[in-house]
Write an enzyme that holds these catalytic residues in place. Structure first.
Site, short mmCIF file in Angstrom:
data_model
loop_
_atom_site.label_atom_id
_atom_site.label_comp_id
_atom_site.label_asym_id
_atom_site.label_seq_id
_atom_site.Cartn_x
_atom_site.Cartn_y
_atom_site.Cartn_z
N LYS A 160 0.87 -1.19 0.00
CA LYS A 160 0.00 0.00 0.00
C LYS A 160 0.89 1.23 0.00
O LYS A 160 1.93 1.25 0.69
CB LYS A 160 -0.90 -0.04 1.25
CG LYS A 160 -1.92 1.11 1.32
CD LYS A 160 -2.84 0.96 2.54
CE LYS A 160 -3.88 2.05 2.62
NZ LYS A 160 -4.78 1.89 3.78
N SER A 214 -9.83 2.15 2.98
CA SER A 214 -8.91 2.88 2.13
C SER A 214 -7.94 2.00 1.36
O SER A 214 -7.35 2.46 0.38
CB SER A 214 -8.09 3.86 2.98
OG SER A 214 -7.25 3.17 3.88
N SER A 229 -10.13 -0.16 7.16
CA SER A 229 -9.51 0.03 5.84
C SER A 229 -8.85 -1.21 5.24
O SER A 229 -8.47 -1.18 4.08
CB SER A 229 -8.48 1.16 5.92
OG SER A 229 -9.12 2.40 5.84
#
Lengths: 490, 96, 497
Positions: free
Chosen positions: A82, A157, A181
């Site tokens: 990420k 997210s 997330s």
């Protein structure tokens, strides 16, 4: 897309076996991933940066290590990070214009740990800006699309991580979870996600959103893959004061343990009027699977849990308003053109560099910490947080793990919830509690509703990752939901 | 709870965020909604409950040994700096 | 606005306010940099004077993703200070973020302590000019990180930021508003300065900013129950500036109030060139620091055993040392106070005294007198002077055993100071050994008497005052080396005939 050759195995465990047996090299596997990533990018937009060159040289190094007899269980396995994790010499954007040109001079501890274990980094995954969002629509680099239906959001997210794993572009990805997330996008994309206990994996090098809630974790195809990867990215880090100094257990060793005698608590408050009927049905079916496996199931109540969203939307913005103050256009990050004076430099650099949702949260947090409102909002929320934690502690006195849905609905259309922040925030109604209390939690694919994946959530007591992975793995031995991939990407 | 335009302007000033004219009403509306929503917390019985700042109770701050572990890496670190000269980060003149 | 005060006697104005029925109220916030090797939350060096930003690592720069880890030595030093002022050491203290934007503050917040400081409720006793003792309360002392520096020279229209200082550990020592004049404030500040150096927790170097203070100053009508509105004067880095800034500010406030104005609560900056304070525009906007507990740091929990272990390492503190000097060495309060104002001077004195083995007052006089005067003249630290304790003890011993007179000793000392030679070597080399041989002194007396028959006759006829004339003449004849006591005795006898 169907012309695209599939990866030789869907899971990290399978690929690691293939590498070990010499069925293919890490370079070959890495090339295959890079091809799928390139093919997937126009439709899914899962990546912000692809590090093809670095990946191939790391893969070559992994193959050399294997040839020299120095291979570990994960040597040569390609993964992606990420874009919230700092990666040395590689652009680290956090999904923001603010950091669009930022090249980190150091590796996050999580990144370094997985690198040391021999994994190969393919690139950096798209995400909601500064991890603030539940749909991946707030990224400066554009929304990520759901591989099950590109008109839908992947969740957020960690939407890039979930979409990339769901489309089998990469076998596994790191992710972070501040209010859901990891788990919510895992649920919406039909993959496995784990958020470990707060303090289990170091936060050093993970760009902070809300420091007392943020935790690094994984998005994988299977619980077994999560067990393989979680060890190397976890453990005590002297550079993180909140990292916990206790040994990391061998998660693989307990993966196959029996569930006889296990007590699972079904949280009553998770089955509220907001829960989609189809989703509820899949959760009830999963409960039945556990009963078949020998677990005792009982209903428990966490009466303060419905307050977790408003609590979170005080605590998280408060911390974020302070954490993001360092982005001022002076030492790194976006700087406005020709600042007239210092205030102009700050206000314009920040006004231009941050997107709408980030600004909304900074302002919310600034307000709740300001003179006259601190007690009514911030302190009040931290007290309610205590109540929510106490609810969980009470529940764990009677059961080993808690169970419920991950998200109230399946994936929704891009743009559907952008107008009202509250509607968007309520996506995380079942996941936020674990963050407030620092508990480990997972999301597992448990079937489909209306053709879209549904996620089953497990929540455990602090540092119960081993037991939780075992409970997840046994479910995945009984079902194959986690192995289902969208047909376009299979 | 409802916020005014002035509230938003004051918060934005404190947070050093320049807002466009078009953004202001959007934030007036959305922050008002957020604070109405967050107002639900009022009904929670929190008397005698201590605030919880950390998710893991009872942990204490670890103390680091007083050792210098860093060397000069200024040139590397300043590669990300939008404006630097002679080793200094540059900002518009600060008037004290 | 009181600009006419420049150049007038500040001590005088100090009293002027009082005479007009005003009372000054002062509280100080002293910032002392802790003498750790590394920073409070990072492993960067704290050394002064490095090239800009070469001692600023990722944590000090507030890079994305980095986290603070607390330096244990900074905690130990803060506890030392707390114990030395008889304060309460908090078993649990908490770091908080103080949020504001400023270029020398890289994270946009300063890590400090707010509601739960590590040290609370202590006090120090100061001795004022008239010998009166006064207790100054210390509300709290907390740990925090220093900010960087803004440099305005040489960059037209720009300010350069050097973050080497960012993250240097500080204790901020907050007094009660217990001081009533600039002089009291100075006495208190000096006392704290002495104490932190005794404890070895701060080098006290004010020029380098290791020890500096903000002064909260207000005035009120004598007898008023409420404090007046205060102004905070920032960043005072010398005792003289503190005194001048406070006096200027008191005068400014009194003039303002007497002409019907109001004091505004604000931050003001002292300009040493103009000798005035002025409002700080950049900090003018009402600050709302939005303190909250720093989620990156856990509460600091101190066990009683840790605190006791620190207590066991505390050196003898200035007040205790001074009391011992009075009790054991028979020194006056004043002398003991002067000698103990610096730990190094006190140690030097004790070293000299131990080597001489007697005459503590004489030793004290030499340490406080010529030795200190020469240190000051040459701007030297104790250890840097060529005259060490052994040398000074050698000199004093020669006075005690009457090898030299006190007067000659001063001359010898000066030679020792320049050359680094021992007293004995200088005495030998310059032939300054005192004449104690009775015969030699008598011979000199005889010669003087023979040369001055007139004066001798006058003396013998009752002009006693001429005794001094003869002493002087004999001293001159012996090159000042005659033992004064012997000379007196022998001269008296000879003159009497």
């Amino acid at each position: 897309m169907s012309a695209l050759p599939p990866l030789p195995a869907p899971t990290v465990a399978g690929l690691a076996r293939g590498l070990h047996r010499g069925e293919y090299s890490s370079v070959e596997l890495t090339r295959a991933c890079l091809e799928r990533i390139a093919a997937g990018q126009p439709e899914l937009n899962a990546f912000v940066t692809v590090t093809a060159e670095g990946a191939l040289s790391a893969a070559q190094a992994a193959d050399d290590a294997r040839a020299a007899g120095r291979a570990g269980p994960l040597t040569g396995v390609p993964i992606a990070h990420k874009d919230i994790f700092c990666t040395e010499g590689v652009r680290t954007t956090c999904g923001s214009k603010m950091l669009a040109e930022f090249v980190s001079p150091y590796d996050a501890t999580v990144v370094a740990g997985l690198k040391a274990a021999g994994t190969v980094m393919l690139g950096k995954l798209n995400m909601d800006e500064f991890a603030m969002g539940s749909s991946n629509e707030t990224s400066f680099f554009g929304p990520v699309r759901n591989p099950w239906d590109p008109a839908l959001v992947p969740g957020g997210s960690s939407g890039g991580s979930a979409a990339a794993v769901a489309a089998r572009l990469v076998p596994a990805a790191t992710a972070t979870d501040t209010g859901g997330s990891i788990r919510q996008p895992a649920a919406l994309c039909g993959v496995t996600g784990i958020k470990p206990t707060y303090g289990r994996a170091s936060r050093y090098g993970m760009i902070a959103f809300a420091s007392s809630l943020d935790q690094a974790g994984l998005i994988t195809v299977s619980a077994e893959d999560a067990a393989l990867l979680l060890g190397p990215m976890s453990g005590f880090d002297p550079r993180d004061s909140t990292s916990v100094d206790s040994p990391v257990p061998d998660y693989m060793a307990t993966l196959g343990d029996s569930l006889e005698g296990l007590t699972i608590g079904v949280v009553r408050e998770f089955f509220d009027k907001g829960l989609d009927g189809g989703c509820e049905q899949r959760i009830r079916e999963a409960i039945a699977v556990y009963e078949r496996l020998g677990a005792k199931v009982r209903e428990v109540s966490c009466p303060n849990l419905p307050l977790s969203v408003p609590t979170y939307y005080v605590v998280a913005p408060a911390e974020c308003s302070s954490n993001l103050a360092r982005f001022d256009g002076v030492r790194f990050g976006h700087r406005c053109d020709s600042p007239r004076n210092l205030t102009d430099l700050y206000s314009r650099s920040r006004g231009e560099g941050f997107g709408a949702e980030v600004k909304r949260r900074i302002m919310t947090g600034t307000y709740v910490l300001s003179a006259g409102y601190f007690d009514a909002y911030y302190l009040k929320a931290q007290r309610v947080r205590q109540l929510i934690s106490a609810d969980f502690a009470r529940a764990f006195a009677d059961c080993d793990l808690l169970l419920g849905p991950t998200s109230p609905t399946t994936a929704f259309a891009i743009g559907a919830k952008c107008d009202d922040p509250i509607t968007m925030y309520l996506n995380d109604i079942y996941t936020i509690g674990a963050n407030l209390a620092g508990l480990p939690a997972m999301s597992l694919p448990c079937g489909f509703a209306g053709g879209l994946p549904v996620g089953l959530q497990l929540i455990g007591p602090h540092f119960s990752e081993g037991r939780m992975l075992n409970v997840a793995h046994r479910y995945q031995q009984e079902t194959d939901w986690h192995l289902r991939a969208p047909s376009a990407w299979a | 709870m409802s916020l005014t335009r002035t509230d938003i302007e004051n918060i934005a000033r404190l947070a050093r965020l320049e807002l466009t004219e078009a953004e202001i009403p959007v934030y007036v509306d959305s922050l008002s909604r957020i604070f109405a929503f967050v107002g639900e917390l009022d009904r929670a019985p929190t008397e005698g409950i201590s605030p919880m700042a950390h998710p893991l109770p009872g942990l204490a701050q670890r103390l680091r040994a007083d050792e210098v572990t860093e060397t000069d890496r200024r040139d590397l670190y300043q590669r990300n700096a939008p404006a630097a000269e002679a080793g200094l980060y540059l900002v518009p003149k600060v008037i004290e | 606005m009181g600009l006419n005060m420049a150049g007038t006697d500040m001590a005088g104005t100090d009293m002027a306010g009082a005479d007009m029925g005003w009372e000054t109220v002062i509280g100080l916030e002293i910032h002392a940099q802790l003498a750790t090797r590394s920073k409070i939350f990072s492993g960067s060096a704290t050394a002064y004077g490095a090239l800009p930003n070469t001692q600023a690592n990722l944590v000090d720069l507030g890079y994305p993703g980095v986290l603070p880890v607390l330096n244990g030595e900074a905690v130990r030093m803060a506890v030392c200070f707390g114990l030395a002022i008889g304060a309460r050491i908090s078993p649990r203290s908490v770091f908080a973020r103080k949020n504001y934007f400023y270029p020398d503050l890289p994270k946009g917040y300063q890590i400090s302590q707010y509601e739960l400081p590590i040290v609370a409720e202590g006090a120090l006793e100061v001795v004022l000019d008239d010998g009166e003792r006064k207790r100054i309360g210390i509300t709290r002392a907390h740990l925090e990180e220093d900010a960087g520096k803004s440099l305005h020279e040489g960059l037209p229209g720009l300010t350069g930021i050097d973050l080497n200082r960012a993250g240097t550990p500080l204790i901020e020592i907050v007094s009660e508003p217990d001081m009533r004049s600039a002089r009291e404030a100075i006495a208190y500040m000096k006392k704290v300065h002495t104490l932190v150096r005794y404890l070895g927790i701060c080098d006290g170097n004010m020029q380098e900013g290791s020890f500096r203070c903000d002064a909260n100053v207000s005035v009120r009508r004598r007898g008023a129950a409420q404090f007046g509105t205060r102004a905070e004067i920032k960043n005072l880095n010398s005792f003289r500036f503190v005194e001048k800034a406070i006096n200027f500010e008191v005068e400014r406030q009194i003039e303002l109030l007497e002409s019907g104005g109001k004091v505004v609560q604000e931050t003001r900056l002292y300009d040493p060139d103009k000798g005035e304070t002025r409002s700080m525009r950049s900090k003018e906007a009402a600050n709302d620091y939005r303190y909250f507990p720093d989620p990156d740091l856990l509460p600091v929990l101190l066990e009683p055993a840790f605190v006791e272990a620190v207590r066991a390492t505390l050196p003898e503190l200035p007040d205790a040392k001074a009391a011992r000097f009075v009790r054991d060495h028979g020194l006056s309060d004043y002398d003991a106070g002067v000698l103990t104002a610096s730990r190094e001077i006190a140690a030097f004195y004790e070293d000299v005294l131990q080597r001489v083995g007697s005459d503590p007052k004489l030793c004290a006089n030499w340490v406080m007198g010529d030795f200190s005067a020469f240190l000051n003249r040459d701007n030297l630290e104790v250890g840097a002077a060529k005259v060490d304790a052994a040398h000074l003890a050698g000199l004093v011993s020669r006075i005690v055993d009457a090898t030299i007179s006190g007067k000659i000793a001063k001359e010898i000392f000066e030679a020792m100071w320049e050359s680094g030679a021992s007293a004995d070597a200088v005495i030998e080399q310059k032939g300054l050994r005192q004449i104690t041989d009775t015969g030699a002194i008598e011979a000199a007396i005889d010669e003087v008497m023979a040369k001055n028959p007139g004066q001798l006759a006058d003396y013998r006829s009752g002009k006693d005052k001429l005794f001094g004339f003869f002493v002087g003449q004999v001293m001159k004849a012996t090159g000042g080396k005659a033992n004064p006591a012997q000379l007196n005795e022998l001269l008296k006898a000879k003159l009497a005939g």
